[in-house]
Design a protein around this motif. Sequence first.
Motif, short mmCIF file in Angstrom:
data_model
loop_
_atom_site.label_atom_id
_atom_site.label_comp_id
_atom_site.label_asym_id
_atom_site.label_seq_id
_atom_site.Cartn_x
_atom_site.Cartn_y
_atom_site.Cartn_z
N ASN A 47 0.83 -1.20 0.00
CA ASN A 47 0.00 0.00 0.00
C ASN A 47 0.87 1.26 0.00
O ASN A 47 0.62 2.19 -0.76
CB ASN A 47 -0.94 -0.01 1.21
CG ASN A 47 -1.84 1.19 1.24
OD1 ASN A 47 -2.48 1.54 0.25
ND2 ASN A 47 -1.90 1.85 2.38
N LYS A 50 2.65 1.55 -3.58
CA LYS A 50 1.87 1.63 -4.82
C LYS A 50 0.70 2.60 -4.77
O LYS A 50 0.06 2.83 -5.80
CB LYS A 50 1.40 0.25 -5.21
CG LYS A 50 2.58 -0.66 -5.50
CD LYS A 50 2.20 -1.95 -6.09
CE LYS A 50 3.47 -2.73 -6.40
NZ LYS A 50 3.22 -4.10 -6.70
N ASN A 51 0.39 3.13 -3.61
CA ASN A 51 -0.71 4.08 -3.47
C ASN A 51 -0.20 5.34 -2.78
O ASN A 51 0.93 5.39 -2.33
CB ASN A 51 -1.85 3.45 -2.68
CG ASN A 51 -2.41 2.23 -3.36
OD1 ASN A 51 -2.85 2.28 -4.49
ND2 ASN A 51 -2.35 1.09 -2.68
N CYS A 53 -0.36 6.91 0.39
CA CYS A 53 -0.71 6.58 1.77
C CYS A 53 -0.28 7.74 2.67
O CYS A 53 0.91 8.06 2.75
CB CYS A 53 -0.02 5.29 2.20
SG CYS A 53 -0.30 4.81 3.91
N SER A 67 -5.50 6.17 2.57
CA SER A 67 -4.79 5.97 1.30
C SER A 67 -5.74 6.28 0.15
O SER A 67 -6.96 6.13 0.27
CB SER A 67 -4.30 4.54 1.16
OG SER A 67 -3.33 4.26 2.13
N ARG A 69 -6.12 5.22 -3.95
CA ARG A 69 -5.68 4.45 -5.11
C ARG A 69 -5.91 5.32 -6.34
O ARG A 69 -6.95 5.97 -6.48
CB ARG A 69 -6.47 3.15 -5.21
CG ARG A 69 -6.24 2.26 -4.01
CD ARG A 69 -6.82 0.87 -4.16
NE ARG A 69 -8.09 0.79 -4.82
CZ ARG A 69 -9.12 0.04 -4.39
NH1 ARG A 69 -9.02 -0.67 -3.27
NH2 ARG A 69 -10.25 0.01 -5.05
N GLY A 73 -3.33 2.97 -11.26
CA GLY A 73 -2.71 1.94 -10.43
C GLY A 73 -3.29 0.56 -10.65
O GLY A 73 -4.14 0.33 -11.51
N GLN A 74 -2.82 -0.38 -9.83
CA GLN A 74 -3.24 -1.79 -9.95
C GLN A 74 -4.70 -2.00 -9.59
O GLN A 74 -5.32 -2.92 -10.09
CB GLN A 74 -2.38 -2.66 -9.06
CG GLN A 74 -0.96 -2.81 -9.52
CD GLN A 74 -0.15 -3.68 -8.56
OE1 GLN A 74 -0.37 -3.69 -7.37
NE2 GLN A 74 0.78 -4.42 -9.12
N GLN A 75 -5.23 -1.20 -8.67
CA GLN A 75 -6.61 -1.36 -8.24
C GLN A 75 -7.33 -0.02 -8.34
O GLN A 75 -7.66 0.60 -7.33
CB GLN A 75 -6.67 -1.84 -6.79
CG GLN A 75 -6.19 -3.25 -6.57
CD GLN A 75 -6.31 -3.60 -5.10
OE1 GLN A 75 -5.57 -3.11 -4.26
NE2 GLN A 75 -7.28 -4.44 -4.79
N TRP A 85 -9.36 4.61 0.16
CA TRP A 85 -9.48 3.31 0.85
C TRP A 85 -8.51 3.29 2.01
O TRP A 85 -7.74 4.23 2.22
CB TRP A 85 -9.29 2.17 -0.15
CG TRP A 85 -7.89 1.73 -0.42
CD1 TRP A 85 -6.85 2.48 -0.85
CD2 TRP A 85 -7.39 0.40 -0.27
NE1 TRP A 85 -5.73 1.71 -1.00
CE2 TRP A 85 -6.03 0.43 -0.64
CE3 TRP A 85 -7.96 -0.80 0.13
CZ2 TRP A 85 -5.23 -0.72 -0.62
CZ3 TRP A 85 -7.16 -1.93 0.14
CH2 TRP A 85 -5.82 -1.88 -0.24
#
Length: 165
Positions: A47, A50-51, A53, A67, A69, A73-75, A85
């Motif tokens: 997390n 890649k996000n 945070c 965080s 997203r 990104g991946q999600q 999220w």
Amino acid sequence: MTRRYRMADESDAKELLALTERAYEPIRRLGIHFAAAHADLDLVLNNIRKNACYVMEEDGRIIATVSIRMPWGQQPGPYGVPHIWWFAVDPASGKKGVGSELLEWLEQTILRDTLKVPFVSLGTADKHPWLIDMYERKGYVRSGEQDLGKGHITVYMKKQLRTDL
């Protein structure tokens, strides 16, 4: 009592995991399968890496985290805008407006004023007894539902941040 906001880094991972475990205990008891509720150190590090945070510190101790997203990104979230999220407040700091303060800072300083996004999205579980109402009180509106195979229906919500775009 000095509070500050900042981006998390990998050195925060163990403290964020401990905070997340405490904060998501009620979610686990409800049987809701949010990824953060069952986090381990690898998920926390993923997390952070890649996000976006963020943490709120009080006197040098992390008391809350959130965080976002990103659409690339991946999600990604469902609407092509940043998706909130992994929102957690230390229960020892709860009921004092800490979560509201962090969310408002994220919405205004990061999302509206820095990233210039017109709106933001988030998702929560239809089975949660009070989260949907809480987000509606903060200006979020229901915008869709989806069964993601987690044992509940994910209710997507959006909040308008800018009307000039």
